[in-house]
Motif scaffolding. Structure first.
Motif, PDB file in Angstrom:
ATOM      1  N   PHE A 110       0.825  -1.192   0.000  1.00  0.00           N
ATOM      2  CA  PHE A 110       0.000   0.000   0.000  1.00  0.00           C
ATOM      3  C   PHE A 110       0.872   1.260   0.000  1.00  0.00           C
ATOM      4  CE2 PHE A 110      -2.928  -3.165   1.610  1.00  0.00           C
ATOM      5  CZ  PHE A 110      -4.115  -2.820   1.018  1.00  0.00           C
ATOM      6  N   ARG A 111       2.066   1.161   0.556  1.00  0.00           N
ATOM      7  CA  ARG A 111       2.898   2.343   0.732  1.00  0.00           C
ATOM      8  C   ARG A 111       3.860   2.566  -0.428  1.00  0.00           C
ATOM      9  NH1 ARG A 111       3.077  -0.087   5.921  1.00  0.00           N
ATOM     10  NH2 ARG A 111       5.105  -0.973   5.418  1.00  0.00           N
ATOM     11  N   GLU A 112       4.197   1.547  -1.185  1.00  0.00           N
ATOM     12  CA  GLU A 112       5.144   1.704  -2.273  1.00  0.00           C
ATOM     13  C   GLU A 112       4.413   1.763  -3.608  1.00  0.00           C
ATOM     14  OE1 GLU A 112       7.786  -1.550  -2.318  1.00  0.00           O
ATOM     15  OE2 GLU A 112       6.233  -3.081  -2.513  1.00  0.00           O
ATOM     16  N   THR A 113       5.063   2.392  -4.566  1.00  0.00           N
ATOM     17  CA  THR A 113       4.509   2.505  -5.906  1.00  0.00           C
ATOM     18  C   THR A 113       4.905   1.282  -6.710  1.00  0.00           C
ATOM     19  OG1 THR A 113       4.703   4.911  -5.761  1.00  0.00           O
ATOM     20  CG2 THR A 113       4.364   3.958  -7.941  1.00  0.00           C
ATOM     21  N   LEU A 114       3.922   0.620  -7.283  1.00  0.00           N
ATOM     22  CA  LEU A 114       4.148  -0.582  -8.061  1.00  0.00           C
ATOM     23  C   LEU A 114       3.934  -0.298  -9.538  1.00  0.00           C
ATOM     24  CD1 LEU A 114       2.254  -3.187  -5.820  1.00  0.00           C
ATOM     25  CD2 LEU A 114       4.716  -2.715  -5.860  1.00  0.00           C
ATOM     26  N   ALA A 115       4.659  -1.019 -10.361  1.00  0.00           N
ATOM     27  CA  ALA A 115       4.537  -0.914 -11.816  1.00  0.00           C
ATOM     28  C   ALA A 115       4.432  -2.311 -12.398  1.00  0.00           C
ATOM     29  CB  ALA A 115       5.732  -0.166 -12.410  1.00  0.00           C
ATOM     30  N   PHE A 116       3.939  -2.398 -13.623  1.00  0.00           N
ATOM     31  CA  PHE A 116       3.819  -3.689 -14.288  1.00  0.00           C
ATOM     32  C   PHE A 116       4.336  -3.562 -15.713  1.00  0.00           C
ATOM     33  CE2 PHE A 116      -0.173  -1.510 -15.167  1.00  0.00           C
ATOM     34  CZ  PHE A 116      -0.373  -1.736 -16.519  1.00  0.00           C
ATOM     35  N   SER A 117       4.841  -4.662 -16.236  1.00  0.00           N
ATOM     36  CA  SER A 117       5.323  -4.751 -17.611  1.00  0.00           C
ATOM     37  C   SER A 117       4.858  -6.079 -18.183  1.00  0.00           C
ATOM     38  CB  SER A 117       6.852  -4.645 -17.674  1.00  0.00           C
ATOM     39  OG  SER A 117       7.447  -5.678 -16.907  1.00  0.00           O
ATOM     40  N   LEU A 118       4.607  -6.091 -19.477  1.00  0.00           N
ATOM     41  CA  LEU A 118       4.069  -7.265 -20.153  1.00  0.00           C
ATOM     42  C   LEU A 118       5.057  -7.732 -21.206  1.00  0.00           C
ATOM     43  CD1 LEU A 118       1.648  -9.188 -20.633  1.00  0.00           C
ATOM     44  CD2 LEU A 118       0.811  -7.550 -22.307  1.00  0.00           C
ATOM     45  N   SER A 119       5.347  -9.028 -21.181  1.00  0.00           N
ATOM     46  CA  SER A 119       6.202  -9.648 -22.189  1.00  0.00           C
ATOM     47  C   SER A 119       5.619 -11.006 -22.541  1.00  0.00           C
ATOM     48  CB  SER A 119       7.643  -9.788 -21.690  1.00  0.00           C
ATOM     49  OG  SER A 119       7.703 -10.647 -20.573  1.00  0.00           O
ATOM     50  N   ALA A 120       6.060 -11.558 -23.659  1.00  0.00           N
ATOM     51  CA  ALA A 120       5.509 -12.826 -24.118  1.00  0.00           C
ATOM     52  C   ALA A 120       5.954 -13.987 -23.251  1.00  0.00           C
ATOM     53  CB  ALA A 120       5.913 -13.069 -25.568  1.00  0.00           C
ATOM     54  N   SER A 121       7.217 -13.992 -22.843  1.00  0.00           N
ATOM     55  CA  SER A 121       7.750 -15.132 -22.103  1.00  0.00           C
ATOM     56  C   SER A 121       7.466 -15.037 -20.612  1.00  0.00           C
ATOM     57  CB  SER A 121       9.256 -15.246 -22.346  1.00  0.00           C
ATOM     58  OG  SER A 121       9.913 -14.046 -21.954  1.00  0.00           O
ATOM     59  N   ARG A 122       7.663 -13.863 -20.019  1.00  0.00           N
ATOM     60  CA  ARG A 122       7.506 -13.703 -18.579  1.00  0.00           C
ATOM     61  C   ARG A 122       6.098 -13.330 -18.173  1.00  0.00           C
ATOM     62  NH1 ARG A 122      11.993  -9.804 -16.343  1.00  0.00           N
ATOM     63  NH2 ARG A 122      11.045 -10.570 -14.427  1.00  0.00           N
ATOM     64  N   GLY A 123       5.258 -12.958 -19.128  1.00  0.00           N
ATOM     65  CA  GLY A 123       3.899 -12.564 -18.794  1.00  0.00           C
ATOM     66  C   GLY A 123       3.853 -11.166 -18.211  1.00  0.00           C
ATOM     67  N   LEU A 124       2.881 -10.936 -17.364  1.00  0.00           N
ATOM     68  CA  LEU A 124       2.722  -9.640 -16.717  1.00  0.00           C
ATOM     69  C   LEU A 124       3.456  -9.676 -15.382  1.00  0.00           C
ATOM     70  CD1 LEU A 124      -0.313  -7.382 -16.952  1.00  0.00           C
ATOM     71  CD2 LEU A 124       0.733  -7.627 -14.727  1.00  0.00           C
ATOM     72  N   VAL A 125       4.477  -8.866 -15.250  1.00  0.00           N
ATOM     73  CA  VAL A 125       5.344  -8.843 -14.076  1.00  0.00           C
ATOM     74  C   VAL A 125       5.066  -7.566 -13.302  1.00  0.00           C
ATOM     75  CG1 VAL A 125       7.720  -8.909 -13.236  1.00  0.00           C
ATOM     76  CG2 VAL A 125       7.087 -10.179 -15.299  1.00  0.00           C
ATOM     77  N   ILE A 126       4.802  -7.714 -12.012  1.00  0.00           N
ATOM     78  CA  ILE A 126       4.552  -6.585 -11.114  1.00  0.00           C
ATOM     79  C   ILE A 126       5.751  -6.431 -10.196  1.00  0.00           C
ATOM     80  CG2 ILE A 126       3.029  -5.646  -9.345  1.00  0.00           C
ATOM     81  CD1 ILE A 126       0.802  -7.404 -10.501  1.00  0.00           C
TER      82      ILE A 126
END
Length: 399
Positions: free
Chosen positions: A352-368
């Protein structure tokens, strides 16, 4: 004061039944794709995304009997990709998947199981025997203990908990151990029919369909409910937007989750561009869900449209992997599923306190992962090394 020899066995008192030997209760065998939560031992299942499993209040997965709401801004469909992972994971594990608003042909859009991990493990030669140090036998087994795996893709006794999927391929029928059960509302709405003539609500048909499937299936079967694009005009008729319709549906769905706490999970998505979080209807929807996450896509260019990369654009080259690791959006955690009614989930409170980001790739999927700003470039770093202003100028200023 009487004394009793230590090597004599005390007889049982007259009239008292003999004490039965205490046996450890046999562990109930869990269904495939289910493992106990490390917090309270409740059964949990994977969402198909390893980083999302680790975000859910320390449970290491989505607890059974809970519902997750994923909100998304803009015109992207990252939440739809999460639903595909969730459905593909259920079909691979042998679960019953109930999509709402999708036809049976939606099965052909699910990603295939990636075989890179298994091939790499099989190709590795066996390790050469090493000389062991002579130590005490009780400490010898400590070196062989496997470290705690933070990812949800660790293999358990029931098999793989979370599979890796490839977006460039489609799920083969041979990999599907479960079954897909489309709900009655998968057909498109009848637009030429006036709203006041429709007597039956599609939401009531969905609840009746789920009740029938749950009552007729064995207690060991696991069911997954997928509600994509809640109140989306292309999937739902206009009269479904009334609070009396959608809130009653969510109340009924929540009742089913509480009646079947060891069989049922659900994930719902909603577009906040059409239904902002400031409205009272969306606030009530959030209160009726156990977990609420919000996806905020970031445009690659200031004037570029917010669209997820197509599956054909994914590549396994180094440049493609570097681009895929760049954050494509931010993730806000509003509510997480807790492990008792009074609160909890302290393991995921830091999210809740930290800022999270996500990235999408074909092999690793959606990584948070936690979001961090890139380092700032120095002034003049982009200029050529041999270029100098003013002809005979120098790089440093002498005083």
């Amino acid at each position: 004061m009487s004394f009793v020899k230590r090597n004599t066995v005390l007889s049982a008192r007259p009239g008292r039944p003999p004490a039965q030997a205490t046996r450890s209760p046999e562990k109930q065998q869990l269904a495939p794709g289910i493992r106990p939560s490390p917090l309270d031992g409740r059964p949990t299942t994977s969402t198909g995304t390893s980083s999302l499993d680790q975000l859910l209040a320390g449970h290491g997965g989505l607890p059974l009997g809970t519902c997750l709401l994923i909100e998304e801004q803009g015109t992207t469909d990252f939440s739809g990709i999460l639903l595909r992972y969730y459905a593909a994971e259920g079909l691979v594990q042998g679960h019953n998947v109930h999509p709402v608003g999708y036809p049976p042909e939606w099965r052909h859009q699910l990603p295939a199981v990636a075989m890179t991990d298994t091939k790499s493990k099989a190709a590795q030669p066996p390790p050469a025997p090493e000389e062991k140090m002579k130590i005490a036998w009780r400490y010898e087994a400590l070196g062989n203990a496997a470290p705690a795996d933070a990812s949800a893709r660790a293999d358990s006794k029931n098999g793989t908990f979370c599979h890796a999927f490839d977006l460039t391929k489609r799920l083969a029928p041979s990999s599907c151990k479960g079954s897909l059960h489309p709900t009655p509302s998968t057909c498109p709405p009848i637009l030429d029919q006036p709203n006041h003539l429709s007597t039956t609500s599609p939401f009531k048909a969905i609840i009746k369909h789920l009740q029938t499937k749950l009552s007729t299936s064995p207690l060991t079967d696991i069911h997954r409910i997928i509600v994509p694009g809640l109140l989306l005009p292309t999937l739902y008729s206009p009269h479904c937007n009334h609070p009396s319709e959608v809130l009653q549906f969510l109340h009924s769905l929540r009742a089913l989750l509480r009646q079947h706490p060891s069989q049922l999970t659900a994930i719902i998505t909603i577009q906040t561009s059409l239904y902002p979080r400031t409205t009272g209807l969306v606030r009530w929807i959030e209160l009726l869900c156990d977990g609420v996450l919000e996806l905020i896509p970031l445009p690659a260019n200031p004037g570029a449209p917010l669209l997820p990369p197509p599956a054909s654009s994914f590549s396994s080259s180094a440049s493609g992997s570097e681009k895929s690791e760049q954050p494509q959006g931010l993730l806000r955690v509003h509510t997480l599923p807790v492990y008792h009614e009074k609160g909890g989930g302290g393991a995921g409170a830091s999210s809740f306190r930290e800022t999270l980001a996500f990235s999408l790739s074909a092999s690793r999927g959606l990584v948070i992962k936690p979001y961090s700003l890139p380092p700032l470039e120095r002034e003049g770093e982009g200029q050529g090394n041999g270029e100098k202003k003013g002809g005979g100028g120098t790089d440093e200023i002498e005083f």
